[in-house]
Design an enzyme around this catalytic site. Structure first.
Site, mmCIF file in Angstrom:
data_model
loop_
_atom_site.group_PDB
_atom_site.id
_atom_site.type_symbol
_atom_site.label_atom_id
_atom_site.label_comp_id
_atom_site.label_asym_id
_atom_site.label_seq_id
_atom_site.Cartn_x
_atom_site.Cartn_y
_atom_site.Cartn_z
ATOM 1 N N ILE A 14 0.852 -1.175 0.000
ATOM 2 C CA ILE A 14 0.007 0.087 0.021
ATOM 3 C C ILE A 14 0.966 1.208 -0.089
ATOM 4 O O ILE A 14 0.569 2.287 -0.563
ATOM 5 C CB ILE A 14 -0.926 0.066 1.160
ATOM 6 C CG1 ILE A 14 -2.006 1.205 0.868
ATOM 7 C CG2 ILE A 14 -0.266 0.115 2.651
ATOM 8 C CD1 ILE A 14 -2.947 0.861 -0.217
ATOM 9 N N SER A 36 11.303 0.542 7.814
ATOM 10 C CA SER A 36 10.615 -0.821 7.343
ATOM 11 C C SER A 36 11.761 -1.940 7.717
ATOM 12 O O SER A 36 12.732 -1.562 7.260
ATOM 13 C CB SER A 36 10.234 -0.797 5.896
ATOM 14 O OG SER A 36 9.733 -2.193 5.640
ATOM 15 N N ARG A 37 11.185 -2.967 8.224
ATOM 16 C CA ARG A 37 12.169 -4.026 8.370
ATOM 17 C C ARG A 37 12.654 -4.822 7.269
ATOM 18 O O ARG A 37 14.157 -5.304 6.938
ATOM 19 C CB ARG A 37 11.521 -5.138 9.173
ATOM 20 C CG ARG A 37 11.481 -4.679 10.794
ATOM 21 C CD ARG A 37 10.971 -5.809 11.664
ATOM 22 N NE ARG A 37 10.598 -5.299 12.806
ATOM 23 C CZ ARG A 37 11.553 -5.278 14.035
ATOM 24 N NH1 ARG A 37 12.703 -5.546 13.657
ATOM 25 N NH2 ARG A 37 10.857 -4.788 15.009
ATOM 26 N N LYS A 90 -5.967 2.856 7.011
ATOM 27 C CA LYS A 90 -7.163 2.080 7.596
ATOM 28 C C LYS A 90 -6.840 0.790 7.770
ATOM 29 O O LYS A 90 -6.087 0.126 6.900
ATOM 30 C CB LYS A 90 -8.467 2.504 6.932
ATOM 31 C CG LYS A 90 -8.244 1.990 5.247
ATOM 32 C CD LYS A 90 -8.655 0.458 5.211
ATOM 33 C CE LYS A 90 -8.281 0.047 3.908
ATOM 34 N NZ LYS A 90 -8.510 -1.440 3.792
ATOM 35 N N ASP A 168 -11.097 -5.966 6.102
ATOM 36 C CA ASP A 168 -9.945 -5.003 5.555
ATOM 37 C C ASP A 168 -10.245 -4.227 4.498
ATOM 38 O O ASP A 168 -10.366 -2.980 4.443
ATOM 39 C CB ASP A 168 -8.593 -5.715 5.335
ATOM 40 C CG ASP A 168 -7.394 -4.774 4.700
ATOM 41 O OD1 ASP A 168 -7.280 -4.146 5.712
ATOM 42 O OD2 ASP A 168 -7.194 -4.501 3.718
#
Length: 308
Positions: A14, A36-37, A90, A168
Site C-alpha cells: 500500500i 521498515s524491516r 485504515k 479489511d
C-alpha cells in the site's frame, strides 16, 4: 509554506502503490525517511523500526503508519510522545478502545492524529452524499467482492487476530456508507465465514439499519474470481443511486452523472497537511465500530481452509 516532513513507517504494497505518489503530488508535503524491516527506498534515509527512526533519523514532523493494524497503536504512541503528527492507514487499529488514549495524547501534545478512510475521498462519494441529502432513502445494499489473491497477495497478517480478513476492504464500504447517509447506522445481525485455518473471516453478510428502521444489507467476499464489485446501491423516492468502482463513479437510474480519476490518497495527504498546520485531529471511528459489532453479533461458520 513550511514543508511537512513525513516518514513512512511500514513500506509494503500500500505504501508503494499509493503513499509514495500521493506525497510527491501534495503541495506542502515531502517524504523524508522510511522505516521498515524488509524494504527501503534508494536515496532516502532508512531505519528498521520507528524507534530507530525517532532516535537516529533526520528531522521529521510526521509519520504515516502503513504497518499492519496489530502494531499501529504502539507506533502511534511512540510518535506522538516524540512530538510528531500521525497519520493512520485504515483501519486505525485492531480495536475501538485503543484509539481513545491516542486521541488524548494527540490533544495533550498539540499534535495531529488523522485516522484515514481513503474511500471517503473517492470522487463520487461527496456528490452522492449531497444528492441523497435531498431525497428519502428507502433501502441500501452493498456488494464488495474481490479476489484476495489478486489484491492482497502474501499478506498473512490479514488472516491473524486483528487483521480483519474480508473486513479489511469491507471497512472501505462501511466508511462510504457512514459518510453518505444522513443518520448513524448500526449492525443488527451478521454471518461470518471463517476458513478452517484462519483467525479472520473470508466472507461476511451484514444486516444494518438506522434509528428510523432503514433496511441496509451488505455482502463482503474475498473469494470472487470473476468480475470484481465494489458497489453501493441506494434506492430512493426519486430513483436509484449507484456508487461503483469503490466510489469512483456515480449513476442515477443507470446514467453516469459523476466520474473522475482516483486521487483518494492525494486528498488524504492534502487533508493531513491542513490538519497539521493547525495541530487539529480527525478521528472518526464509526466504520471500525460497525466491524467490531459485526464480530460481536456475528454467527460464525467454518469453511474450507484458505491457501494463498
Amino acid at each position: 509554506m513550511t514543508e511537512l516532513r513525513i516518514a513512512i513507517v511500514g513500506f509494503g504494497k500500500i505504501a508503494r502503490d499509493q503513499h509514495l505518489s500521493a506525497i510527491a503530488a501534495t503541495p506542502g508535503a515531502t517524504l523524508a525517511a522510511v522505516a521498515s524491516r524488509n524494504a527501503s527506498l534508494p536515496g532516502l534515509p532508512h531505519f528498521a523500526t520507528i524507534e530507530e527512526l525517532l532516535e537516529k533519523g533526520p528531522p521529521i514532523d510526521a509519520v504515516s503508519l502503513c504497518t499492519p493494524p496489530q502494531v499501529r497503536r504502539a507506533q502511534a504512541a511512540a510518535a506522538l510522545a516524540a512530538g510528531k503528527h500521525v497519520m493512520l492507514e485504515k483501519p486505525p487499529g485492531t480495536g475501538v478502545a485503543e484509539l481513545d488514549p491516542l486521541i488524548a495524547m494527540a490533544a495533550d501534545a498539540k499534535r495531529t492524529l488523522f485516522a484515514t478512510w481513503h474511500s471517503r475521498y473517492a470522487p463520487a462519494v461527496e456528490p452522492a452524499r449531497q444528492w441523497l441529502a435531498e431525497r428519502r432513502i428507502t433501502s441500501v445494499h452493498i456488494s464488495w467482492k474481490e479476489d484476495v489473491r489478486v489484491w492482497h497477495p502474501g499478506q498473512g497478517w490479514i488472516w491473524e487476530p486483528g487483521g480483519l480478513g474480508v473486513f479489511d476492504p469491507g471497512i472501505n464500504a462501511l466508511s462510504i456508507l457512514t459518510k453518505i447517509l444522513p443518520q448513524a447506522v448500526f449492525v443488527t445481525a451478521a454471518e461470518l465465514a471463517f476458513p478452517a485455518n484462519c483467525q479472520a473471516p473470508i466472507a461476511a453478510k451484514l444486516t444494518l439499519t438506522d434509528i428510523g428502521g432503514l433496511p441496509i444489507s451488505a455482502e463482503f467476499d474475498f473469494r470472487q474470481t470473476g468480475p470484481q464489485s465494489w458497489d453501493v446501491l441506494v434506492e430512493t423516492d426519486q430513483g436509484r443511486l449507484t456508487l461503483s468502482g469503490g466510489g469512483r463513479r456515480m449513476a442515477i437510474d443507470g446514467k453516469t452523472v459523476a466520474e473522475a480519476p482516483d486521487e483518494e490518497y492525494r486528498e488524504l495527504y492534502r487533508r493531513f497537511v491542513d490538519l497539521a498546520a493547525t495541530c487539529a485531529s480527525d478521528v472518526d471511528l464509526a466504520p471500525l465500530r460497525l466491524v467490531a459489532d459485526a464480530f460481536l453479533l456475528g454467527k460464525r461458520t467454518i469453511v474450507e481452509p484458505f491457501v494463498d
